[in-house]
Design a protein around this motif. Structure first.
Motif, short mmCIF file in Angstrom:
data_model
loop_
_atom_site.label_atom_id
_atom_site.label_comp_id
_atom_site.label_asym_id
_atom_site.label_seq_id
_atom_site.Cartn_x
_atom_site.Cartn_y
_atom_site.Cartn_z
N LYS A 1 -12.84 1.01 6.13
CA LYS A 1 -13.14 2.30 5.49
C LYS A 1 -13.27 2.17 3.97
O LYS A 1 -13.88 3.03 3.33
N LYS B 1 2.79 -0.80 3.27
CA LYS B 1 3.09 0.61 3.54
C LYS B 1 4.53 0.97 3.18
O LYS B 1 4.85 2.14 2.99
N THR C 1 2.69 -10.40 13.58
CA THR C 1 2.16 -10.45 14.95
C THR C 1 3.29 -10.88 15.89
O THR C 1 3.26 -11.97 16.45
N SER D 1 -1.24 -4.87 17.01
CA SER D 1 -1.44 -3.49 16.56
C SER D 1 -1.51 -3.39 15.04
O SER D 1 -2.31 -2.62 14.49
N TYR D 2 -0.69 -4.18 14.32
CA TYR D 2 -0.72 -4.14 12.85
C TYR D 2 -2.02 -4.75 12.31
O TYR D 2 -2.57 -4.27 11.32
N ILE E 1 -14.09 -3.89 15.34
CA ILE E 1 -13.46 -2.73 14.71
C ILE E 1 -14.22 -2.32 13.45
O ILE E 1 -14.50 -1.14 13.22
N GLU F 1 -8.98 -1.67 10.47
CA GLU F 1 -9.58 -0.34 10.45
C GLU F 1 -9.50 0.28 9.05
O GLU F 1 -10.47 0.86 8.55
N GLU F 2 -8.35 0.11 8.40
CA GLU F 2 -8.18 0.66 7.05
C GLU F 2 -9.11 -0.03 6.06
O GLU F 2 -9.77 0.63 5.23
N HIS G 1 -4.96 -4.81 13.89
CA HIS G 1 -6.05 -3.86 14.17
C HIS G 1 -6.02 -2.68 13.19
O HIS G 1 -7.07 -2.24 12.71
N ALA G 2 -4.81 -2.19 12.91
CA ALA G 2 -4.69 -1.06 11.98
C ALA G 2 -5.16 -1.46 10.58
O ALA G 2 -5.83 -0.68 9.89
N ALA G 3 -4.80 -2.67 10.15
CA ALA G 3 -5.22 -3.15 8.83
C ALA G 3 -6.73 -3.29 8.77
O ALA G 3 -7.38 -2.92 7.78
#
Length: 436
Positions: free
Chosen positions: A109, A31, A86, A98-99, A134, A105-106, A101-103
């Motif tokens: 998609k 990012k 982590t 958190s990073y 997730i 989710e992305e 989980h975000a990865a």
């Protein structure tokens, strides 16, 4: 094969470059637009010997790419690796996921067709189950196999560790995922590298158990060093004597100021929290964390005793080495972060040099940073070796002595021999050796 590597930190960049060198097509994604632009222009955001050349060669060969947008790379990928940070969560020591989980989710998609989603980040037991949940929540129809593939890379020797590892651990019960992982690591079969397939939770625990064991080994020899000083024994000979036993081995038996870095501190804390969470506390690891923290603080007192007892007011202390180990620029939990402030609190002026300690300038206040070991020695009442960079192993000691105000050396890495230092006229203190 096509690989997408989410995260261009230490693990992601090294792993991505090495997979590309194996012949795979790899896109490293981050990012941080500034970091990606730097990588595209040939810059390397971390210091790791040989990494700049490896990256450049594979970019030129058309196998390694960098991007801020994951869409295209993930759609093409046979395997997507999550290699984000982590860190220890503030307040409780749990790993901050958190990073991760975000990865996840992305990626959920964006995947197209069967995709292996691989956790390369160091994560607590059960994280693979969370990632799977997730993916199912975000994209129920996605054909994704979640796999654990922990890294075992030593900073300063990461490329060698990736290409010639002791083992590769893969946690999955999915046959299709096994075949993808076998193909990714197929070049290692030439070296007869053991590839251990396990359940996902077992794989996750292997990483934490390995790091905790090594941390305990370091802490053990450090406590033995204190005993050696009390009874007049030599910790280096003790380490040699026990290390020759194949059941013990000689690695990680080097007495010093305590462990630091990106892995051992956070991973031991995370393992302690996981063990408590499941009602199976690991007292040995908890004690290791406590003893190591105390040791780093105690090293400053060792320096103070070698100089003037308790008060360093008006004294100049020269420090050689600030990173947590040589051949890295990593300052995370480095012993210097405890030792230097404690010396300053005792009244000392500190001047220091580290070949790659750029981050130290932001992390250590009121330190006079110098350009060479000899600049550090000039006018110093004592010289302290904290990190054993190679260039500190063969100093011109006669020149050092002439530059110093007082010939006092505190060698926290046992680089030099006590008899030699005494013969040269130094008041010499080291770790766990008699007469010092």
């Amino acid at each position: 094969m096509h690989v997408a590597m989410i995260g261009t930190g230490y693990v992601g960049l090294v792993s991505g470059a090495c997979f590309a060198d194996f012949g795979h097509i790899v896109t490293c994604i981050d990012k941080d637009a500034g970091k990606i632009e730097r990588l595209k222009s040939g810059g390397i955001p971390i210091y790791e010997p040989g990494l700049d050349k490896l990256v450049a060669q594979n970019v030129q060969a058309g196998r390694l790419f960098f991007d801020t947008d994951a869409a295209e790379a993930v759609k093409k990928a046979d395997a997507v690796f999550i290699a984000v940070g982590t860190p220890s969560r503030r307040g409780d020591g749990h790993a901050d996921l958190s990073y991760v989980h975000a990865a996840a989710e992305e990626v959920a998609k964006l995947v197209d067709g069967f995709t292996v989603l691989v956790t390369k980040s160091t994560v607590p037991v059960g994280t693979g189950d969370e990632i799977e949940a997730i993916v199912k929540r975000v994209r129920p129809e996605a054909d994704v196999a979640v796999v654990s593939n922990p890294e075992f890379l030593r900073e300063g020797a990461a490329i060698e560790d990736f290409k010639r590892p002791d083992r590769v651990v893969v946690g999955t019960d999915d046959d299709r995922a096994r075949e993808v992982m076998r193909e990714l690591y197929r070049p290692l079969y030439l070296n007869e590298t053991p590839i251990l397939f396990t359940g996902r939770r077992t794989s996750e625990l292997i990483k934490y158990a390995a790091n905790a064991f090594l941390a305990m080994k370091i802490t053990f020899i450090n406590e033995v060093a204190d005993l050696c000083e009390a009874v007049g024994a030599d910790v280096q000979q003790v380490a040699r004597g026990i290390g020759l036993d194949n059941r013990i081995g000689g690695k990680f038996l080097h007495a010093g100021p305590g462990y630091g870095g990106s892995c051992f501190p956070k991973d031991t804390l995370a393992l302690v929290q996981t063990a408590r969470q499941y009602g199976a506390p690991i007292d040995l690891v908890e004690t290791t964390v406590k003893v190591n923290d105390e040791r780093k603080k105690a090293m400053a007192q060792k320096v103070i005793r070698a100089v003037d007892g308790q008060d360093l007011s008006g004294r100049t202390i020269g420090v050689l080495g600030l990173t947590f180990k040589p051949n890295t620029d990593d300052m995370r939990d480095a012993p210097s972060l405890d030792i230097v402030p404690a010396l300053q609190a005792a009244g000392a002026k500190v001047q220091a040099f580290d070949p790659e300690g750029h981050e130290a300038r932001q992390m250590l206040a009121d330190v006079d940073f110098k350009d060479s070991p000899y600049d550090v020695a000039e006018g110093a009442d004592a010289l302290v070796i904290i990190t054993e960079w190679d260039q500190f192993r063969a100093l011109d000691l006669d020149r050092i002595k002439l530059l110093m105000k007082r010939p006092v050396m505190v060698d926290l890495r046992n680089i030099y021999k006590p008899d030699d230092m005494k013969a040269r006229g130094f008041a010499y203190t080291s770790v766990g050796r008699p007469g010092v």
